[in-house]
Design a protein around this motif. Structure first.
Motif: not given
Length: 270
Positions: A201, A203, A212
């Motif tokens: 992930t 962000k 995200t």
């Protein structure tokens, strides 16, 4: 009077060889054993046939999954579209200050991001390779089949397995913008010779708004060949589709390597 040698040793030898499927019934006679020795010698010189074939460009393309192999509403896109799928969210320089061992761990995390951007998580294929892309809303799924006979796909899989610990969370900087990256391990079906699943992930911001990016990553080794899958986007995880792609895709690759035609649809795979 000269006694005729007992036929028992010949019978014993013939019985053992016949059990190994090396001789015909005719060879196992009560003769002088010449046929037995000759047949055994031939059997020793005959190589054991290989259970697989070398992956060719045509074979790699045949082993690619189709829309029917993955769940949901994925639509196949053209190769020219796939060529533009380099996600800028994974571009940047990893901050070594985030790690206790500094440059060493930072280099591994940089390698991960670079591999995601170039679609070469297992390194550059040394043999045949083929790619296929699918799109569903704002999510993308990229599937690759490749041969690594002159490199070591197992080394790359072993490296990927270390990343949830070494690259648990770190910062990447691109043109002054900082992004936070997290890496966790995910489970995959027990297929192939070895496998690894990750969720990455990232962000950051896009057009000034927080976003995200979630990428589910899978790699499965089959001998010196491997499949890799990356799927995701800003809409969330795609782990179900990745698992389906891995399960059916691995079987397709194994069929191709065994000289078989892959099943036409998922329903034909048990």
């Amino acid at each position: 009077m000269t006694r005729r040698p007992s036929p028992r040793p010949v019978r014993v030898l013939c019985s053992a060889l016949a059990a190994g499927a090396l001789l015909t019934t005719a060879a196992c006679s009560d003769g002088d054993g010449e046929d037995v020795a000759r047949a055994a010698a031939v059997a020793r010189q005959t190589p054991t046939p290989s259970p697989t074939t070398t992956l060719t460009e045509a074979g790699a393309k045949t082993a690619l999954i189709t829309e029917a192999d993955i769940e949901d509403d994925w639509a196949q896109v053209t190769d020219s579209e796939v060529a533009t799928w380099h996600d800028t969210m994974v571009i940047g320089t990893v901050d070594a200050d985030d790690f206790l061992t500094g440059r060493t761990d930072a280099a591994d995390c940089q390698r991960l991001l670079d591999g995601l951007y170039t679609d070469q998580l297992l390194g550059k294929p040394s043999g045949a390779s083929a790619l296929r892309g699918f799109q569903q809303d704002d999510s993308r799924l990229l599937y690759q089949v490749a041969a690594y006979e002159r490199s070591d796909p197992q080394e790359s899989l072993a490296w990927l397995k270390t990343l949830p610990q070494e690259c648990d969370q770190f910062t990447v900087t691109d043109n002054g913008e900082k992004r936070t990256v997290q890496v966790i391990e995910t489970s995959l079906p027990k297929v192939g010779d070895d496998r690894v699943g990750l969720r990455v992930t990232v962000k950051g911001t896009a057009d000034g708004d927080p976003v995200t990016l979630t990428e589910d990553v899978a790699a499965v080794r089959v001998g010196n060949d491997a499949i890799t899958v990356t799927a995701g986007g800003f809409d969330g995880d795609e782990d179900d589709s990745v698992e389906q792609a891995v399960k059916l895709g691995t079987q397709r690759l194994k069929d191709v390597l065994a000289g078989k035609s892959p099943a036409a649809s998922p329903s034909e795979i048990e």
